[in-house]
Motif scaffolding. Sequence first.
Motif, PDB file in Angstrom:
ATOM      1  N   CYS A 174       0.840  -1.424   0.026  1.00 56.22           N
ATOM      2  CA  CYS A 174       0.036   0.059  -0.066  1.00 56.22           C
ATOM      3  C   CYS A 174       0.794   1.222   0.043  1.00 56.22           C
ATOM      4  O   CYS A 174       2.002   1.279   0.701  1.00 56.22           O
ATOM      5  CB  CYS A 174      -0.776  -0.016   1.369  1.00 56.22           C
ATOM      6  SG  CYS A 174      -1.997   1.405   1.317  1.00 56.22           S
ATOM      7  N   LYS A 175       0.438   2.294  -0.836  1.00 55.79           N
ATOM      8  CA  LYS A 175       1.348   3.564  -1.032  1.00 55.79           C
ATOM      9  C   LYS A 175       0.334   4.737  -0.379  1.00 55.79           C
ATOM     10  O   LYS A 175       0.851   5.927  -0.402  1.00 55.79           O
ATOM     11  CB  LYS A 175       1.568   3.759  -2.315  1.00 55.79           C
ATOM     12  CG  LYS A 175       2.360   2.870  -2.893  1.00 55.79           C
ATOM     13  CD  LYS A 175       3.106   3.465  -4.329  1.00 55.79           C
ATOM     14  CE  LYS A 175       4.054   2.093  -4.820  1.00 55.79           C
ATOM     15  NZ  LYS A 175       4.415   2.468  -6.288  1.00 55.79           N
ATOM     16  N   GLY A 176      -0.832   4.397   0.215  1.00 59.22           N
ATOM     17  CA  GLY A 176      -1.584   5.442   1.256  1.00 59.22           C
ATOM     18  C   GLY A 176      -2.110   6.306   0.398  1.00 59.22           C
ATOM     19  O   GLY A 176      -2.434   7.656   0.709  1.00 59.22           O
ATOM     20  N   CYS A 177      -2.504   5.755  -0.920  1.00 65.38           N
ATOM     21  CA  CYS A 177      -3.287   6.930  -1.931  1.00 65.38           C
ATOM     22  C   CYS A 177      -4.760   7.157  -1.323  1.00 65.38           C
ATOM     23  O   CYS A 177      -5.302   8.195  -1.577  1.00 65.38           O
ATOM     24  CB  CYS A 177      -3.617   6.256  -3.247  1.00 65.38           C
ATOM     25  SG  CYS A 177      -4.604   4.741  -3.456  1.00 65.38           S
ATOM     26  N   ASN A 178      -5.326   6.353  -0.471  1.00 66.45           N
ATOM     27  CA  ASN A 178      -6.804   6.481  -0.058  1.00 66.45           C
ATOM     28  C   ASN A 178      -7.954   6.291  -0.740  1.00 66.45           C
ATOM     29  O   ASN A 178      -8.950   6.636  -0.367  1.00 66.45           O
ATOM     30  CB  ASN A 178      -6.767   7.831   0.967  1.00 66.45           C
ATOM     31  CG  ASN A 178      -7.959   7.896   2.033  1.00 66.45           C
ATOM     32  OD1 ASN A 178      -8.169   6.872   2.522  1.00 66.45           O
ATOM     33  ND2 ASN A 178      -8.462   8.887   2.316  1.00 66.45           N
ATOM     34  N   TYR A 179      -7.770   5.733  -1.878  1.00 68.07           N
ATOM     35  CA  TYR A 179      -8.777   5.469  -2.895  1.00 68.07           C
ATOM     36  C   TYR A 179      -9.791   4.665  -2.129  1.00 68.07           C
ATOM     37  O   TYR A 179     -10.876   4.892  -2.371  1.00 68.07           O
ATOM     38  CB  TYR A 179      -8.116   4.986  -4.014  1.00 68.07           C
ATOM     39  CG  TYR A 179      -7.613   5.956  -4.946  1.00 68.07           C
ATOM     40  CD1 TYR A 179      -7.616   6.996  -5.058  1.00 68.07           C
ATOM     41  CD2 TYR A 179      -6.908   5.367  -6.125  1.00 68.07           C
ATOM     42  CE1 TYR A 179      -6.840   8.112  -5.766  1.00 68.07           C
ATOM     43  CE2 TYR A 179      -6.142   6.167  -6.981  1.00 68.07           C
ATOM     44  CZ  TYR A 179      -5.929   7.534  -6.865  1.00 68.07           C
ATOM     45  OH  TYR A 179      -5.521   8.335  -7.585  1.00 68.07           O
ATOM     46  N   CYS A 180      -9.221   3.621  -1.524  1.00 69.26           N
ATOM     47  CA  CYS A 180      -9.885   2.674  -0.815  1.00 69.26           C
ATOM     48  C   CYS A 180     -10.767   3.325   0.192  1.00 69.26           C
ATOM     49  O   CYS A 180     -12.132   3.199   0.233  1.00 69.26           O
ATOM     50  CB  CYS A 180      -9.143   1.656  -0.262  1.00 69.26           C
ATOM     51  SG  CYS A 180      -7.779   2.090   0.716  1.00 69.26           S
ATOM     52  N   GLY A 181     -10.309   4.204   1.084  1.00 67.51           N
ATOM     53  CA  GLY A 181     -11.196   4.993   1.939  1.00 67.51           C
ATOM     54  C   GLY A 181     -12.032   5.666   1.555  1.00 67.51           C
ATOM     55  O   GLY A 181     -13.109   6.027   1.948  1.00 67.51           O
ATOM     56  N   LEU A 182     -11.854   6.313   0.423  1.00 64.41           N
ATOM     57  CA  LEU A 182     -12.742   7.274  -0.295  1.00 64.41           C
ATOM     58  C   LEU A 182     -13.943   6.498  -0.799  1.00 64.41           C
ATOM     59  O   LEU A 182     -15.049   7.268  -0.900  1.00 64.41           O
ATOM     60  CB  LEU A 182     -12.146   8.364  -1.386  1.00 64.41           C
ATOM     61  CG  LEU A 182     -11.214   9.245  -0.566  1.00 64.41           C
ATOM     62  CD1 LEU A 182     -10.165  10.051  -1.766  1.00 64.41           C
ATOM     63  CD2 LEU A 182     -11.751  10.150   0.083  1.00 64.41           C
ATOM     64  N   THR A 183     -13.495   5.524  -1.157  1.00 65.34           N
ATOM     65  CA  THR A 183     -14.677   4.305  -1.815  1.00 65.34           C
ATOM     66  C   THR A 183     -15.625   3.859  -0.999  1.00 65.34           C
ATOM     67  O   THR A 183     -16.657   3.640  -1.511  1.00 65.34           O
ATOM     68  CB  THR A 183     -13.925   3.633  -2.799  1.00 65.34           C
ATOM     69  OG1 THR A 183     -13.098   4.421  -3.654  1.00 65.34           O
ATOM     70  CG2 THR A 183     -14.902   2.641  -3.629  1.00 65.34           C
ATOM     71  N   CYS A 184     -15.001   3.462   0.109  1.00 66.32           N
ATOM     72  CA  CYS A 184     -15.740   2.394   0.997  1.00 66.32           C
ATOM     73  C   CYS A 184     -17.017   3.231   1.430  1.00 66.32           C
ATOM     74  O   CYS A 184     -17.225   4.215   2.196  1.00 66.32           O
ATOM     75  CB  CYS A 184     -15.004   2.333   2.359  1.00 66.32           C
ATOM     76  SG  CYS A 184     -15.820   1.130   3.529  1.00 66.32           S
ATOM     77  N   SER A 231      -1.383   5.964  11.048  1.00 68.79           N
ATOM     78  CA  SER A 231      -0.321   7.094  11.692  1.00 68.79           C
ATOM     79  C   SER A 231       0.995   6.235  11.481  1.00 68.79           C
ATOM     80  O   SER A 231       2.000   6.869  11.956  1.00 68.79           O
ATOM     81  CB  SER A 231      -0.778   7.295  12.923  1.00 68.79           C
ATOM     82  OG  SER A 231      -0.900   6.321  13.960  1.00 68.79           O
ATOM     83  N   ASP A 232       1.224   4.822  11.338  1.00 68.38           N
ATOM     84  CA  ASP A 232       2.496   4.275  11.071  1.00 68.38           C
ATOM     85  C   ASP A 232       2.877   4.060   9.854  1.00 68.38           C
ATOM     86  O   ASP A 232       1.999   3.691   8.899  1.00 68.38           O
ATOM     87  CB  ASP A 232       2.329   3.034  11.946  1.00 68.38           C
ATOM     88  CG  ASP A 232       2.041   3.148  13.376  1.00 68.38           C
ATOM     89  OD1 ASP A 232       2.484   4.132  14.136  1.00 68.38           O
ATOM     90  OD2 ASP A 232       1.423   2.282  13.929  1.00 68.38           O
ATOM     91  N   PHE A 233       4.082   4.303   9.399  1.00 67.55           N
ATOM     92  CA  PHE A 233       4.486   4.170   7.982  1.00 67.55           C
ATOM     93  C   PHE A 233       4.950   2.749   7.916  1.00 67.55           C
ATOM     94  O   PHE A 233       5.447   2.110   8.760  1.00 67.55           O
ATOM     95  CB  PHE A 233       5.589   5.064   7.492  1.00 67.55           C
ATOM     96  CG  PHE A 233       6.742   5.419   8.321  1.00 67.55           C
ATOM     97  CD1 PHE A 233       7.762   4.657   8.132  1.00 67.55           C
ATOM     98  CD2 PHE A 233       6.688   6.387   9.299  1.00 67.55           C
ATOM     99  CE1 PHE A 233       9.055   4.696   8.871  1.00 67.55           C
ATOM    100  CE2 PHE A 233       7.714   6.456  10.220  1.00 67.55           C
ATOM    101  CZ  PHE A 233       9.009   5.873   9.889  1.00 67.55           C
ATOM    102  N   ASN A 234       5.086   2.289   6.614  1.00 77.95           N
ATOM    103  CA  ASN A 234       5.613   1.037   6.308  1.00 77.95           C
ATOM    104  C   ASN A 234       6.982   1.216   5.848  1.00 77.95           C
ATOM    105  O   ASN A 234       7.556   2.263   5.999  1.00 77.95           O
ATOM    106  CB  ASN A 234       4.871   0.363   4.906  1.00 77.95           C
ATOM    107  CG  ASN A 234       4.966   0.847   3.691  1.00 77.95           C
ATOM    108  OD1 ASN A 234       5.608   2.010   3.497  1.00 77.95           O
ATOM    109  ND2 ASN A 234       3.862   0.785   2.889  1.00 77.95           N
ATOM    110  N   SER A 235       7.565   0.036   5.316  1.00 80.82           N
ATOM    111  CA  SER A 235       9.235   0.026   5.192  1.00 80.82           C
ATOM    112  C   SER A 235       9.443   0.860   4.125  1.00 80.82           C
ATOM    113  O   SER A 235      10.545   1.395   3.921  1.00 80.82           O
ATOM    114  CB  SER A 235       9.674  -1.318   4.813  1.00 80.82           C
ATOM    115  OG  SER A 235       9.207  -1.748   3.679  1.00 80.82           O
TER     116      SER A 235
END
Length: 75
Positions: free
Chosen positions: A17-27, A36-40
């Motif tokens: 995941c790159k955090g684009c938030n398309y999923c959050g906006l679509t849900c 609030s935690d970042f990935n590697s």
Amino acid sequence: MQTKVKKGLIVIDSERCKGCNYCGLTCPKGCIEISSDFNSSGYFPAKFSNPANCIGCAMCAVVCPEIAIEVFVED
């Protein structure tokens, strides 16, 4: 007659995941938010934040450009 509501389970691969938030906006039920935690890779990935409301519609997985979301539905 009572209608049974489907329950969904979303699994997000936080490393893809790159955090684009398309999923959050679509849900339609507001089940996904940005962590609030970042990935590697330094991105703030999406996280499944409201599982009680998930209906398993899979719209989040459909719009994910990184194919980082899997949706499972309980019958």
